[in-house]
Design a protein around this motif. Structure first.
Motif, short mmCIF file in Angstrom:
data_model
loop_
_atom_site.label_atom_id
_atom_site.label_comp_id
_atom_site.label_asym_id
_atom_site.label_seq_id
_atom_site.Cartn_x
_atom_site.Cartn_y
_atom_site.Cartn_z
N ALA A 1 48.69 50.00 31.40
CA ALA A 1 49.25 50.62 32.60
C ALA A 1 48.12 51.14 33.49
CB ALA A 1 50.19 51.76 32.22
N ALA B 1 46.24 48.65 35.63
CA ALA B 1 46.95 48.12 36.81
C ALA B 1 47.06 49.11 37.95
CB ALA B 1 48.34 47.66 36.38
N CYS B 2 46.47 50.28 37.80
CA CYS B 2 46.58 51.27 38.88
C CYS B 2 45.31 52.11 38.95
CB CYS B 2 47.80 52.17 38.67
SG CYS B 2 47.72 53.19 37.20
N ALA B 3 45.19 52.88 40.02
CA ALA B 3 44.03 53.77 40.14
C ALA B 3 44.18 54.96 39.21
CB ALA B 3 43.88 54.23 41.59
N GLU B 4 45.40 55.51 39.13
CA GLU B 4 45.68 56.59 38.18
C GLU B 4 47.19 56.70 37.98
OE1 GLU B 4 44.04 60.17 39.91
OE2 GLU B 4 45.84 60.48 41.12
N ALA B 5 47.56 57.28 36.85
CA ALA B 5 48.98 57.47 36.55
C ALA B 5 49.19 58.89 36.06
CB ALA B 5 49.42 56.48 35.47
N ARG C 1 37.36 50.72 32.24
CA ARG C 1 37.99 49.58 32.93
C ARG C 1 37.35 48.27 32.49
NH1 ARG C 1 41.62 49.01 36.91
NH2 ARG C 1 41.82 51.27 37.05
N ASP D 1 51.48 47.37 38.23
CA ASP D 1 50.74 46.82 39.37
C ASP D 1 51.63 46.70 40.61
OD1 ASP D 1 48.57 45.70 40.66
OD2 ASP D 1 49.08 43.66 40.06
N ARG E 1 49.24 55.73 41.19
CA ARG E 1 48.58 55.52 42.49
C ARG E 1 47.97 54.12 42.44
NH1 ARG E 1 43.62 56.64 44.77
NH2 ARG E 1 42.81 57.65 42.90
N PRO E 2 48.36 53.25 43.37
CA PRO E 2 47.84 51.87 43.33
C PRO E 2 46.33 51.82 43.56
CG PRO E 2 49.65 52.10 44.91
CD PRO E 2 49.25 53.47 44.51
N ILE E 3 45.72 50.74 43.11
CA ILE E 3 44.30 50.53 43.36
C ILE E 3 44.14 50.13 44.83
CG2 ILE E 3 42.30 49.11 42.77
CD1 ILE E 3 43.64 48.72 39.97
N PRO E 4 43.34 50.90 45.60
CA PRO E 4 43.22 50.58 47.03
C PRO E 4 42.70 49.15 47.22
CG PRO E 4 42.25 52.72 46.54
CD PRO E 4 42.56 52.09 45.22
#
Lengths: 106, 199
Positions: A27, A30-34, A85, B20, B83-86
């Motif tokens: 998870a 797939a994202c910058a932060e959760a 990462r 994602d 928060r999505p990856i920019p």
């Protein structure tokens, strides 16, 4: 064959290669932060168990955990470190390779 | 240490895909868009003044966006947030805004303007491609979009089989799409819950 195809990966990175931690790291990959709630949702763990896994991942340098307050409400967010990462991406590359093998084995 | 099974890996792969594209999988966020499309379908053939039609559609879109924001808050409370990856989907965004959306709007314009000339319903085919690309680029899964895409492709052929112009088909497509999309976003929500909670 006396062990699953994924057993060979356990030796590669034991910190990553555990079902709940793999879900957390997948998870986060797939994202910058959760936030903590999202990670509770995807793992189905109790708050205590999730905290314990996050502590292990933080101690292993894979994850950075940030805590704070929004007014009086506490929040916890997690993200992969740069090294984390790279390690999780490498682990997923191995998983993808072995997924094909696993389908044949199944 | 618990061993990892194939199912664990497959589930983590799906969690990764949904995370994602988390925004797009929160189906109920878009629930109001279906009725807006249905309304647009009816409005296209209703005897309304152009001004009234535009005001109604504008109001429906505003309500739809407000509903989406409210439902988004409920999703955040229930599932948490990411928060999505920019810039992670910069190519997708470029293709969407520069190619896919203009093609979809362009096909509608051609169907409306050149109705007597076109033997088929162009938008049916172009919107089919748009829907398939949407599904693929937002984490795949959700096979119901393929069913809806097949319906749209069928509409593309309708003028060859029955006496209907592509201009009239625009209304039909909006009605079918509105109903189909409403069902699809509810199924999106179900599938997201299944993936994230491993049910």
């Amino acid at each position: 064959m006396d062990q699953t195809p994924f057993a060979e990966l356990a030796a590669v990175d034991r910190l990553v290669h555990e079902p709940s931690r793999l879900a957390i790291l997948s998870a986060l990959l797939a994202c910058a932060e959760a936030d903590f709630r999202y990670l509770l949702t995807v793992t189905g763990l109790t708050k205590g168990n999730l905290s314990s896994h996050l502590s292990k991942l933080e101690a292993g340098g894979l994850v950075a955990v940030e805590k704070g307050f929004a007014g009086k409400i506490p929040w916890t967010r997690a993200r992969l470190t740069t090294d984390g990462r790279a390690r999780v991406e490498a682990h997923w590359r191995d998983l993808e390779r072995i997924r094909g093998k696993a389908r044949r084995w199944r | 240490m618990a061993g990892i099974t194939i199912d664990d890996v497959e589930r983590s792969a799906r969690v990764r895909a949904v995370t994602d594209n988390f925004f797009f999988w929160q189906g109920r966020r878009f629930i109001a868009l279906g009725p807006v499309l249905i309304m647009a379908g009816f409005a296209a053939n209703a005897h309304l003044g152009e001004w009234l039609r535009n005001v109604l559609l504008f109001a429906a879109i505003v309500v739809s966006l407000s509903v989406s924001a409210l439902i988004g808050r409920r999703y955040r409370a229930e599932f948490g947030s990411v928060r999505p990856i920019p810039g992670a989907h910069a190519t997708r965004s470029r293709l969407k805004w520069l190619l896919v959306y203009p093609a979809m709007l362009g096909s509608l314009a051609l169907d409306l303007l050149y109705a007597p000339i076109l033997p088929f319903f162009l938008s049916g085919f172009v919107w089919t491609v748009g829907l398939v690309l949407y599904r693929k680029s937002t984490g795949a899964g959700r096979v119901h979009y393929l069913t809806l895409a097949a319906c749209l492709a069928g509409l593309g052929l309708a003028p060859l089989a029955i006496a209907i112009t592509s201009r009239d088909m625009v209304s039909v497509m909006l009605l079918v799409l509105g109903a189909g999309y409403t069902a699809a976003v509810l199924l999106d929500d179900d599938e997201m819950r299944e993936v994230l909670r491993g049910a």
